[in-house]
Design an enzyme around this catalytic site. Structure first.
Site, PDB file in Angstrom:
ATOM      1  N   PRO A   1       0.817  -1.026  -0.080  1.00  0.00           N
ATOM      2  CA  PRO A   1      -0.208  -0.258   0.437  1.00  0.00           C
ATOM      3  C   PRO A   1       0.941   0.919   0.035  1.00  0.00           C
ATOM      4  O   PRO A   1       1.693   1.520   0.086  1.00  0.00           O
ATOM      5  CB  PRO A   1      -0.690  -0.088   1.287  1.00  0.00           C
ATOM      6  CG  PRO A   1       0.221  -1.693   1.842  1.00  0.00           C
ATOM      7  CD  PRO A   1       0.686  -1.489   0.976  1.00  0.00           C
ATOM      8  N   ASN A   2       0.227   2.239  -0.731  1.00  0.00           N
ATOM      9  CA  ASN A   2       1.294   3.376  -0.662  1.00  0.00           C
ATOM     10  C   ASN A   2       2.081   3.657  -1.686  1.00  0.00           C
ATOM     11  O   ASN A   2       2.730   4.959  -1.539  1.00  0.00           O
ATOM     12  CB  ASN A   2       1.093   4.212   0.145  1.00  0.00           C
ATOM     13  CG  ASN A   2       0.120   4.424   1.153  1.00  0.00           C
ATOM     14  OD1 ASN A   2      -0.929   4.635   0.329  1.00  0.00           O
ATOM     15  ND2 ASN A   2       0.024   3.833   2.185  1.00  0.00           N
TER      16      ASN A   2
ATOM     17  N   ARG B   1       4.819  10.542  -3.222  1.00  0.00           N
ATOM     18  CA  ARG B   1       5.102  10.869  -1.274  1.00  0.00           C
ATOM     19  C   ARG B   1       6.079  11.083  -1.150  1.00  0.00           C
ATOM     20  O   ARG B   1       7.103  10.081  -0.643  1.00  0.00           O
ATOM     21  CB  ARG B   1       4.345   9.200  -1.326  1.00  0.00           C
ATOM     22  CG  ARG B   1       3.864   8.586  -0.032  1.00  0.00           C
ATOM     23  CD  ARG B   1       4.472   6.818   0.533  1.00  0.00           C
ATOM     24  NE  ARG B   1       3.475   6.410   2.037  1.00  0.00           N
ATOM     25  CZ  ARG B   1       4.666   5.126   1.999  1.00  0.00           C
ATOM     26  NH1 ARG B   1       4.616   4.431   0.518  1.00  0.00           N
ATOM     27  NH2 ARG B   1       4.205   5.166   3.459  1.00  0.00           N
TER      28      ARG B   1
ATOM     29  N   TYR C   1      10.874   8.761   0.818  1.00  0.00           N
ATOM     30  CA  TYR C   1      11.020   8.129  -0.172  1.00  0.00           C
ATOM     31  C   TYR C   1      11.632   8.300  -1.500  1.00  0.00           C
ATOM     32  O   TYR C   1      11.626   7.449  -1.916  1.00  0.00           O
ATOM     33  CB  TYR C   1       9.408   7.228  -0.067  1.00  0.00           C
ATOM     34  CG  TYR C   1       9.031   6.634   1.513  1.00  0.00           C
ATOM     35  CD1 TYR C   1       9.316   5.529   1.968  1.00  0.00           C
ATOM     36  CD2 TYR C   1       7.688   7.412   1.526  1.00  0.00           C
ATOM     37  CE1 TYR C   1       8.690   4.994   2.756  1.00  0.00           C
ATOM     38  CE2 TYR C   1       7.097   6.814   2.407  1.00  0.00           C
ATOM     39  CZ  TYR C   1       8.045   5.863   3.342  1.00  0.00           C
ATOM     40  OH  TYR C   1       7.510   5.610   4.082  1.00  0.00           O
TER      41      TYR C   1
ATOM     42  N   ASN D   1       7.708  -5.543  -0.558  1.00  0.00           N
ATOM     43  CA  ASN D   1       8.186  -4.391  -0.115  1.00  0.00           C
ATOM     44  C   ASN D   1       6.457  -4.817   0.885  1.00  0.00           C
ATOM     45  O   ASN D   1       5.527  -3.712   0.036  1.00  0.00           O
ATOM     46  CB  ASN D   1       8.347  -2.597  -0.467  1.00  0.00           C
ATOM     47  CG  ASN D   1       8.315  -1.738   0.729  1.00  0.00           C
ATOM     48  OD1 ASN D   1       7.405  -1.465   1.581  1.00  0.00           O
ATOM     49  ND2 ASN D   1       9.129  -0.544   0.169  1.00  0.00           N
TER      50      ASN D   1
ATOM     51  N   ALA E   1       3.118  -0.630   4.720  1.00  0.00           N
ATOM     52  CA  ALA E   1       2.211  -0.953   6.266  1.00  0.00           C
ATOM     53  C   ALA E   1       2.047  -2.010   7.111  1.00  0.00           C
ATOM     54  O   ALA E   1       1.979  -2.732   7.836  1.00  0.00           O
ATOM     55  CB  ALA E   1       1.009   0.665   6.712  1.00  0.00           C
TER      56      ALA E   1
ATOM     57  N   GLU F   1      12.596  -9.375   2.280  1.00  0.00           N
ATOM     58  CA  GLU F   1      12.328  -8.213   2.635  1.00  0.00           C
ATOM     59  C   GLU F   1      12.136  -6.972   2.789  1.00  0.00           C
ATOM     60  O   GLU F   1      13.930  -6.521   2.774  1.00  0.00           O
ATOM     61  CB  GLU F   1      11.456  -7.955   4.249  1.00  0.00           C
ATOM     62  CG  GLU F   1      10.341  -6.776   5.094  1.00  0.00           C
ATOM     63  CD  GLU F   1      11.078  -7.243   6.667  1.00  0.00           C
ATOM     64  OE1 GLU F   1      11.669  -7.471   6.660  1.00  0.00           O
ATOM     65  OE2 GLU F   1       9.447  -6.729   6.454  1.00  0.00           O
TER      66      GLU F   1
ATOM     67  N   HIS G   1      12.711  -1.752   2.879  1.00  0.00           N
ATOM     68  CA  HIS G   1      12.048  -1.724   3.514  1.00  0.00           C
ATOM     69  C   HIS G   1      13.028   0.316   2.922  1.00  0.00           C
ATOM     70  O   HIS G   1      14.534  -0.280   2.936  1.00  0.00           O
ATOM     71  CB  HIS G   1      11.336  -0.918   4.638  1.00  0.00           C
ATOM     72  CG  HIS G   1      11.310  -2.361   5.029  1.00  0.00           C
ATOM     73  ND1 HIS G   1       9.186  -1.985   5.244  1.00  0.00           N
ATOM     74  CD2 HIS G   1      11.201  -3.398   5.793  1.00  0.00           C
ATOM     75  CE1 HIS G   1       9.168  -3.603   5.410  1.00  0.00           C
ATOM     76  NE2 HIS G   1      10.102  -4.056   6.176  1.00  0.00           N
TER      77      HIS G   1
ATOM     78  N   ARG H   1      12.479   5.269  12.704  1.00  0.00           N
ATOM     79  CA  ARG H   1      11.247   6.233  12.786  1.00  0.00           C
ATOM     80  C   ARG H   1      10.202   5.816  13.457  1.00  0.00           C
ATOM     81  O   ARG H   1      11.527   5.269  14.664  1.00  0.00           O
ATOM     82  CB  ARG H   1      10.602   5.628  10.960  1.00  0.00           C
ATOM     83  CG  ARG H   1      11.560   6.017   9.721  1.00  0.00           C
ATOM     84  CD  ARG H   1      10.996   5.639   8.714  1.00  0.00           C
ATOM     85  NE  ARG H   1       9.386   6.665   8.650  1.00  0.00           N
ATOM     86  CZ  ARG H   1       8.580   6.286   7.351  1.00  0.00           C
ATOM     87  NH1 ARG H   1       9.097   5.182   6.571  1.00  0.00           N
ATOM     88  NH2 ARG H   1       7.393   7.009   7.814  1.00  0.00           N
TER      89      ARG H   1
ATOM     90  N   ARG I   1       6.667   1.023  13.255  1.00  0.00           N
ATOM     91  CA  ARG I   1       7.271   0.846  12.570  1.00  0.00           C
ATOM     92  C   ARG I   1       8.452  -0.295  12.731  1.00  0.00           C
ATOM     93  O   ARG I   1       8.757  -0.613  11.725  1.00  0.00           O
ATOM     94  CB  ARG I   1       7.286   2.194  11.334  1.00  0.00           C
ATOM     95  CG  ARG I   1       6.994   2.661  10.731  1.00  0.00           C
ATOM     96  CD  ARG I   1       7.750   3.736   9.940  1.00  0.00           C
ATOM     97  NE  ARG I   1       6.521   5.382   9.589  1.00  0.00           N
ATOM     98  CZ  ARG I   1       5.376   4.510   9.449  1.00  0.00           C
ATOM     99  NH1 ARG I   1       5.274   3.755   8.182  1.00  0.00           N
ATOM    100  NH2 ARG I   1       4.578   5.972   9.171  1.00  0.00           N
TER     101      ARG I   1
HETATM  102  C1  DQA Z   1       8.220   1.170   4.167  1.00  0.00           C
HETATM  103  C2  DQA Z   1       7.370   1.781   5.714  1.00  0.00           C
HETATM  104  C3  DQA Z   1       6.857   1.107   6.296  1.00  0.00           C
HETATM  105  O1  DQA Z   1       6.922   1.152   7.526  1.00  0.00           O
HETATM  106  C4  DQA Z   1       5.881   1.834   5.665  1.00  0.00           C
HETATM  107  O2  DQA Z   1       4.170   2.228   6.169  1.00  0.00           O
HETATM  108  C5  DQA Z   1       5.953   2.770   4.037  1.00  0.00           C
HETATM  109  C6  DQA Z   1       6.803   2.086   3.353  1.00  0.00           C
HETATM  110  C7  DQA Z   1       9.543   1.751   3.816  1.00  0.00           C
HETATM  111  O3  DQA Z   1       9.159   1.362   2.473  1.00  0.00           O
HETATM  112  O4  DQA Z   1      10.394   2.423   3.806  1.00  0.00           O
HETATM  113  O5  DQA Z   1       4.549   2.458   3.659  1.00  0.00           O
HETATM  114  O6  DQA Z   1       7.933   0.271   2.864  1.00  0.00           O
END
Ligand code: DQA
Length: 140
Positions: free
Chosen positions: A9-10, A17, A22, A71, A74, A95, A97, A104, A108
């Site tokens: 998501p996102n 964003r 990011y 990835n 959240a 995994e 990120h 952070r 997280r």
């Molecule tokens: C993320 C870190 C997560 O905490 C966050 O919710 C994201 C992006 C990262 O790539 O740094 O959406 O996965």
């Protein structure tokens, strides 16, 4: 060799964003470069904002690809269902990120997914995906 990158998501909003966290690049721009850098590997990409769709894609690819780079955004910090999906398939899952989640907010800092993954790459920006491809290329 076939690798699937899954973004949760996102992450469709990369480039727009919170660029201070990011970066300014869209994932599509980065992906084109990544694919060009590994012409010997078929690198597929899937993004969804929906937990069930991510699980379905892991089930689908988890028996037919050589590795998954995930990835989960959240959902990393909330989803036992995604952790179970990773554990259910034979494909190795890395995994990734983009941000250093440990620098952070405390919520997280915990990942339900890490324990089910081969390893995690955190805080190295989009470079983390490239390193994961490199790792999977030599994974036995
Ligand atoms: C993320 C870190 C997560 O905490 C966050 O919710 C994201 C992006 C990262 O790539 O740094 O959406 O996965």
């Amino acid at each position: 060799m076939k690798i699937l990158i899954i973004n949760g998501p996102n992450l469709n909003l990369l480039g727009k964003r919170e660029p201070e966290i990011y970066g300014n690049r869209t994932f599509e721009q980065f992906l084109a470069e990544l694919q060009a850098g590994f012409p010997q590997i078929e690198i597929d990409y899937f993004q969804s904002n929906h937990e069930g769709a991510l699980i379905d894609r892991i089930h689908e690819a988890g028996f037919s690809t050589d590795g998954i780079i995930l990835n989960a955004g959240a959902y990393t910090h909330t989803s036992i269902a995604l952790a179970d999906a990773i554990a259910a398939v034979p494909a190795p899952v890395i995994e990734v990120h983009i941000s250093n989640v440990h620098q952070r907010e405390p919520f997280r800092h915990h990942s339900y997914l890490s324990a089910k993954c081969v390893g995690s790459i955190v805080g190295l920006g989009l470079e983390g995906y490239r390193l994961a491809v490199e790792y999977l290329e030599s994974y036995k």
